[in-house]
Motif scaffolding. Sequence first.
Motif, PDB file in Angstrom:
ATOM      1  N   ARG A  35      67.616  35.803  62.337  1.00  0.00           N
ATOM      2  CA  ARG A  35      68.745  34.872  62.431  1.00  0.00           C
ATOM      3  C   ARG A  35      69.570  34.927  61.155  1.00  0.00           C
ATOM      4  NH1 ARG A  35      69.664  29.881  65.424  1.00  0.00           N
ATOM      5  NH2 ARG A  35      71.025  28.521  64.248  1.00  0.00           N
ATOM      6  N   SER A  36      70.871  34.953  61.337  1.00  0.00           N
ATOM      7  CA  SER A  36      71.816  34.888  60.233  1.00  0.00           C
ATOM      8  C   SER A  36      72.751  33.716  60.506  1.00  0.00           C
ATOM      9  CB  SER A  36      72.608  36.191  60.138  1.00  0.00           C
ATOM     10  OG  SER A  36      73.560  36.106  59.111  1.00  0.00           O
ATOM     11  N   GLU A  37      72.915  32.850  59.492  1.00  0.00           N
ATOM     12  CA  GLU A  37      73.679  31.619  59.707  1.00  0.00           C
ATOM     13  C   GLU A  37      74.611  31.361  58.528  1.00  0.00           C
ATOM     14  OE1 GLU A  37      72.621  26.976  60.760  1.00  0.00           O
ATOM     15  OE2 GLU A  37      71.073  28.503  60.813  1.00  0.00           O
ATOM     16  N   ASP A  38      75.834  30.939  58.842  1.00  0.00           N
ATOM     17  CA  ASP A  38      76.773  30.485  57.820  1.00  0.00           C
ATOM     18  C   ASP A  38      77.427  29.199  58.321  1.00  0.00           C
ATOM     19  OD1 ASP A  38      78.853  31.143  59.552  1.00  0.00           O
ATOM     20  OD2 ASP A  38      79.547  32.857  58.416  1.00  0.00           O
ATOM     21  N   PRO A  39      78.320  28.574  57.548  1.00  0.00           N
ATOM     22  CA  PRO A  39      78.876  27.283  57.974  1.00  0.00           C
ATOM     23  C   PRO A  39      79.656  27.306  59.292  1.00  0.00           C
ATOM     24  CG  PRO A  39      79.235  27.599  55.642  1.00  0.00           C
ATOM     25  CD  PRO A  39      78.680  28.891  56.167  1.00  0.00           C
ATOM     26  N   ARG A  40      80.167  28.462  59.701  1.00  0.00           N
ATOM     27  CA  ARG A  40      80.973  28.495  60.931  1.00  0.00           C
ATOM     28  C   ARG A  40      80.244  29.016  62.152  1.00  0.00           C
ATOM     29  NH1 ARG A  40      86.658  31.051  60.151  1.00  0.00           N
ATOM     30  NH2 ARG A  40      85.409  32.813  59.520  1.00  0.00           N
ATOM     31  N   GLY A  41      79.002  29.443  62.018  1.00  0.00           N
ATOM     32  CA  GLY A  41      78.309  29.947  63.195  1.00  0.00           C
ATOM     33  C   GLY A  41      76.997  30.625  62.847  1.00  0.00           C
ATOM     34  N   PHE A  42      76.420  31.297  63.859  1.00  0.00           N
ATOM     35  CA  PHE A  42      75.154  31.998  63.667  1.00  0.00           C
ATOM     36  C   PHE A  42      75.038  33.161  64.635  1.00  0.00           C
ATOM     37  CE2 PHE A  42      74.127  29.019  67.019  1.00  0.00           C
ATOM     38  CZ  PHE A  42      73.328  29.749  67.869  1.00  0.00           C
ATOM     39  N   VAL A  43      74.136  34.084  64.306  1.00  0.00           N
ATOM     40  CA  VAL A  43      73.742  35.195  65.166  1.00  0.00           C
ATOM     41  C   VAL A  43      72.222  35.207  65.173  1.00  0.00           C
ATOM     42  CG1 VAL A  43      73.699  37.686  65.438  1.00  0.00           C
ATOM     43  CG2 VAL A  43      75.763  36.584  64.639  1.00  0.00           C
ATOM     44  N   GLN A  44      71.636  35.340  66.355  1.00  0.00           N
ATOM     45  CA  GLN A  44      70.181  35.353  66.476  1.00  0.00           C
ATOM     46  C   GLN A  44      69.787  36.452  67.460  1.00  0.00           C
ATOM     47  OE1 GLN A  44      68.405  31.534  67.188  1.00  0.00           O
ATOM     48  NE2 GLN A  44      66.694  32.439  68.291  1.00  0.00           N
ATOM     49  N   VAL A  45      68.867  37.321  67.049  1.00  0.00           N
ATOM     50  CA  VAL A  45      68.365  38.412  67.890  1.00  0.00           C
ATOM     51  C   VAL A  45      66.842  38.327  67.883  1.00  0.00           C
ATOM     52  CG1 VAL A  45      68.281  40.896  68.223  1.00  0.00           C
ATOM     53  CG2 VAL A  45      70.334  39.852  67.287  1.00  0.00           C
ATOM     54  N   THR A  46      66.235  38.396  69.083  1.00  0.00           N
ATOM     55  CA  THR A  46      64.780  38.256  69.199  1.00  0.00           C
ATOM     56  C   THR A  46      64.211  39.326  70.129  1.00  0.00           C
ATOM     57  OG1 THR A  46      65.041  35.872  68.941  1.00  0.00           O
ATOM     58  CG2 THR A  46      62.909  36.648  69.701  1.00  0.00           C
ATOM     59  N   PRO A  47      63.701  40.447  69.568  1.00  0.00           N
ATOM     60  CA  PRO A  47      62.956  41.392  70.405  1.00  0.00           C
ATOM     61  C   PRO A  47      61.529  40.881  70.619  1.00  0.00           C
ATOM     62  CG  PRO A  47      63.187  42.257  68.183  1.00  0.00           C
ATOM     63  CD  PRO A  47      63.930  40.956  68.235  1.00  0.00           C
ATOM     64  N   ARG A  48      60.978  41.126  71.820  1.00  0.00           N
ATOM     65  CA  ARG A  48      59.650  40.618  72.166  1.00  0.00           C
ATOM     66  C   ARG A  48      58.913  41.627  73.034  1.00  0.00           C
ATOM     67  NH1 ARG A  48      58.468  35.135  75.668  1.00  0.00           N
ATOM     68  NH2 ARG A  48      56.203  35.222  75.546  1.00  0.00           N
ATOM     69  N   VAL A  49      57.597  41.748  72.813  1.00  0.00           N
ATOM     70  CA  VAL A  49      56.742  42.638  73.596  1.00  0.00           C
ATOM     71  C   VAL A  49      55.527  41.843  74.062  1.00  0.00           C
ATOM     72  CG1 VAL A  49      55.290  44.695  73.534  1.00  0.00           C
ATOM     73  CG2 VAL A  49      57.443  44.678  72.305  1.00  0.00           C
ATOM     74  N   ARG A  50      55.224  41.951  75.369  1.00  0.00           N
ATOM     75  CA  ARG A  50      53.998  41.375  75.944  1.00  0.00           C
ATOM     76  C   ARG A  50      53.213  42.512  76.570  1.00  0.00           C
ATOM     77  NH1 ARG A  50      55.843  36.370  79.596  1.00  0.00           N
ATOM     78  NH2 ARG A  50      56.327  38.170  80.872  1.00  0.00           N
ATOM     79  N   SER A  51      51.918  42.563  76.287  1.00  0.00           N
ATOM     80  CA  SER A  51      51.106  43.658  76.796  1.00  0.00           C
ATOM     81  C   SER A  51      49.714  43.150  77.152  1.00  0.00           C
ATOM     82  CB  SER A  51      51.001  44.752  75.728  1.00  0.00           C
ATOM     83  OG  SER A  51      50.312  45.869  76.228  1.00  0.00           O
ATOM     84  N   THR A  52      49.127  43.747  78.194  1.00  0.00           N
ATOM     85  CA  THR A  52      47.749  43.451  78.579  1.00  0.00           C
ATOM     86  C   THR A  52      46.949  44.746  78.574  1.00  0.00           C
ATOM     87  OG1 THR A  52      48.289  43.693  80.926  1.00  0.00           O
ATOM     88  CG2 THR A  52      48.335  41.461  80.022  1.00  0.00           C
ATOM     89  N   PHE A  53      45.662  44.639  78.290  1.00  0.00           N
ATOM     90  CA  PHE A  53      44.770  45.793  78.251  1.00  0.00           C
ATOM     91  C   PHE A  53      43.474  45.437  78.973  1.00  0.00           C
ATOM     92  CE2 PHE A  53      41.171  47.895  76.086  1.00  0.00           C
ATOM     93  CZ  PHE A  53      41.448  49.194  76.479  1.00  0.00           C
ATOM     94  N   PHE A  54      43.148  46.210  80.008  1.00  0.00           N
ATOM     95  CA  PHE A  54      41.924  46.001  80.780  1.00  0.00           C
ATOM     96  C   PHE A  54      41.141  47.312  80.802  1.00  0.00           C
ATOM     97  CE2 PHE A  54      45.059  43.156  82.944  1.00  0.00           C
ATOM     98  CZ  PHE A  54      44.549  41.976  82.454  1.00  0.00           C
ATOM     99  N   PRO A  55      40.026  47.421  80.074  1.00  0.00           N
ATOM    100  CA  PRO A  55      39.276  48.682  80.024  1.00  0.00           C
ATOM    101  C   PRO A  55      38.737  49.124  81.385  1.00  0.00           C
ATOM    102  CG  PRO A  55      38.423  47.118  78.394  1.00  0.00           C
ATOM    103  CD  PRO A  55      39.446  46.406  79.213  1.00  0.00           C
ATOM    104  N   ASP A  56      38.371  48.174  82.261  1.00  0.00           N
ATOM    105  CA  ASP A  56      37.783  48.524  83.554  1.00  0.00           C
ATOM    106  C   ASP A  56      38.807  48.617  84.684  1.00  0.00           C
ATOM    107  OD1 ASP A  56      35.329  48.546  82.313  1.00  0.00           O
ATOM    108  OD2 ASP A  56      34.929  46.433  82.780  1.00  0.00           O
ATOM    109  N   ALA A  57      40.042  48.165  84.454  1.00  0.00           N
ATOM    110  CA  ALA A  57      41.080  48.184  85.501  1.00  0.00           C
ATOM    111  C   ALA A  57      42.414  48.600  84.863  1.00  0.00           C
ATOM    112  CB  ALA A  57      41.194  46.823  86.161  1.00  0.00           C
TER     113      ALA A  57
END
Length: 108
Positions: free
Chosen positions: A66-88
Amino acid sequence: MWSSFRNAACGAALIMGAAQARAAPWQFDPRIQIGALTDDNYRLTEVRGAEIEATGGWLDAQLNARSEDPRGFVQVTPRVRSTFFPDASEEESTDGFLGARWYRGWLR
């Protein structure tokens, strides 16, 4: 179609915030969660005998920038979700997301 629109919107957010982001400092907020998962009916099937048992782990990681100044802001959020099942291994998944928000106030 929706994916290309989302990518264009995220690109536009980054471009619109570039002028603001040069002057304002960036704040980084990482978050990582790791856990174990066990389920005797992973796909929630209603057919008796067709249940899929899955035991393994999961990971949810994101970096909020996030970058913010008195007149506004910019916010970027990359996200990763992962599952691991050894038997399936056919039930494993990795999903990526990109969230973006911005606001710019103008003089009247």
